[in-house]
Scaffold this motif. Structure first.
Motif, PDB file in Angstrom:
ATOM      1  N   ASP A  78       3.157 -12.710  -2.490  1.00  0.00           N
ATOM      2  CA  ASP A  78       3.951 -12.969  -3.691  1.00  0.00           C
ATOM      3  C   ASP A  78       5.344 -12.412  -3.480  1.00  0.00           C
ATOM      4  N   PHE A  79       6.282 -12.875  -4.304  1.00  0.00           N
ATOM      5  CA  PHE A  79       7.671 -12.446  -4.207  1.00  0.00           C
ATOM      6  C   PHE A  79       8.163 -12.020  -5.581  1.00  0.00           C
ATOM      7  N   HIS A  80       9.340 -11.400  -5.609  1.00  0.00           N
ATOM      8  CA  HIS A  80       9.941 -10.901  -6.842  1.00  0.00           C
ATOM      9  C   HIS A  80      11.400 -11.313  -6.824  1.00  0.00           C
ATOM     10  N   ILE A 101      -1.345  -4.781  -0.551  1.00  0.00           N
ATOM     11  CA  ILE A 101      -0.222  -3.972  -0.081  1.00  0.00           C
ATOM     12  C   ILE A 101       0.953  -4.170  -1.041  1.00  0.00           C
ATOM     13  N   GLY A 102       1.424  -3.087  -1.629  1.00  0.00           N
ATOM     14  CA  GLY A 102       2.546  -3.188  -2.553  1.00  0.00           C
ATOM     15  C   GLY A 102       2.807  -1.862  -3.234  1.00  0.00           C
ATOM     16  N   ALA A 152       3.414  -4.107  -8.588  1.00  0.00           N
ATOM     17  CA  ALA A 152       2.639  -5.310  -8.312  1.00  0.00           C
ATOM     18  C   ALA A 152       1.248  -4.990  -7.776  1.00  0.00           C
ATOM     19  N   ALA A 153       1.145  -3.962  -6.917  1.00  0.00           N
ATOM     20  CA  ALA A 153      -0.165  -3.651  -6.338  1.00  0.00           C
ATOM     21  C   ALA A 153      -1.166  -3.234  -7.405  1.00  0.00           C
ATOM     22  N   HIS A 207      -3.487  -9.061   0.615  1.00  0.00           N
ATOM     23  CA  HIS A 207      -2.443  -9.657  -0.215  1.00  0.00           C
ATOM     24  C   HIS A 207      -1.207  -8.790  -0.065  1.00  0.00           C
ATOM     25  N   ILE A 208      -0.066  -9.420   0.202  1.00  0.00           N
ATOM     26  CA  ILE A 208       1.173  -8.694   0.445  1.00  0.00           C
ATOM     27  C   ILE A 208       2.161  -9.005  -0.670  1.00  0.00           C
ATOM     28  N   SER A 209       2.529  -7.991  -1.432  1.00  0.00           N
ATOM     29  CA  SER A 209       3.594  -8.132  -2.425  1.00  0.00           C
ATOM     30  C   SER A 209       4.914  -7.897  -1.695  1.00  0.00           C
ATOM     31  N   CYS A 210       5.613  -8.978  -1.424  1.00  0.00           N
ATOM     32  CA  CYS A 210       6.824  -8.939  -0.599  1.00  0.00           C
ATOM     33  C   CYS A 210       7.997  -8.475  -1.454  1.00  0.00           C
ATOM     34  N   ARG A 211       8.155  -7.174  -1.538  1.00  0.00           N
ATOM     35  CA  ARG A 211       9.198  -6.567  -2.356  1.00  0.00           C
ATOM     36  C   ARG A 211       9.725  -5.347  -1.608  1.00  0.00           C
TER      37      ARG A 211
END
Length: 275
Positions: free
Chosen positions: A147-149, A7-8, A29-30, A121-125
């Motif tokens: 993950d974070f940005h 997810i991103g 990111a995704a 997987h979650i791209s936390c953005r």
């Protein structure tokens, strides 16, 4: 092997580096994470929202085989990021137009509801609403990594704090790790992977630090964007296959170094050959 849904954002990036011509390329990111994971053998499906301008993305012959069935197509333009770097290849400014990605939270919740047997997987953005997505994953019992940005980490790490201890792996860079330690004790997190550009990467398992891994020196750097996501995708794929953390981190660092030495996926993309 269990499928992982990423997810991103998938975006159109405009990259500005001193001494280089501006580059228009595929990003997000995704995309970078899913590509790296697929190249390492993980069944992976990007769960992103695209505009009409990227409708042909699944047919791009430069990409590895991915499961594109979980994309959502929206009428707005795709997310677009203009990223400026300084001479040390550090991000100095990011201009954002979220466009179709404004639908990402709703799409993520839909995928979690429809695919409770998948790993995520979650791209936390931004613009993802992590305080809605993470409790949905926890309620379903879905394994998930994060993950974070850096530009959004000071807002999204606190928002994710109640669920950090449930993540299988958390990916951060050195600065994001500083923020993470303010909201989660290292021993409470199962696995944290910390990248630091050309400096050694580290993994911390329930508070226990593993030996760092130094990236090989690349004499030519052709792209910066996506290196951290490549590291994360490669690491996840190896860990899912049962590779121990030290070996997985070594493979991931090598993949990220390989990534920066190769030409980015510039636009327009070539069309697939007719069948």
């Amino acid at each position: 092997m269990q499928r992982t849904i990423v997810i991103g954002n998938i975006s159109l990036d405009h990259i500005h580096r001193p001494g280089h011509q501006p580059v228009r390329q595929l990003g997000g990111a995704a995309l970078h994470l899913a590509v790296a994971a697929a190249r390492t053998g993980l069944p992976v499906a990007p769960g992103a929202v695209l505009g009409r301008d990227l409708a042909r993305l699944p047919h791009d012959p430069r990409l590895p085989a991915l499961d594109w069935t979980l994309l959502h197509h929206a009428p707005q333009p795709s997310a677009a990021f203009t990223i400026h770097y300084d001479t040390a290849d550090t991000v100095t400014a990011v201009d954002t137009a979220y466009g179709a990605a404004e639908h990402l939270t709703g799409h993520a919740l839909h995928l979690i509801d429809r695919h409770p047997q998948a790993a995520f997987h979650i791209s936390c953005r931004h613009p993802l609403h992590v305080a809605a997505v993470l409790p949905a994953l926890a309620a379903r019992g879905c394994p998930f990594s994060l993950d974070f940005h850096l530009p959004s980490a000071p807002q999204l790490i606190p928002a994710a704090a109640p669920w950090l201890h449930q993540a299988t792996t958390i990916f951060v860079n050195a600065e994001e790790h500083t923020v993470l330690t303010l909201h989660a004790a290292p021993r409470s997190c199962r696995e944290i992977v910390i990248s630091d550009g050309p400096r050694p990467a580290r993994a911390v398992l329930n508070g226990r630090a593993l030996p760092p891994v130094t990236p090989p020196v690349q004499p030519t750097v052709r792209q910066i964007t996506g290196a951290g996501d490549t590291l994360a995708g490669t690491y996840l794929a190896h860990r899912t296959r049962g590779v121990p953390p030290p070996a997985a981190l070594t493979h991931a660092v090598q993949a990220a170094s390989h990534h920066i030495a190769h030409t980015p996926l510039t636009l327009p993309a070539p069309r697939s050959a007719p069948s």
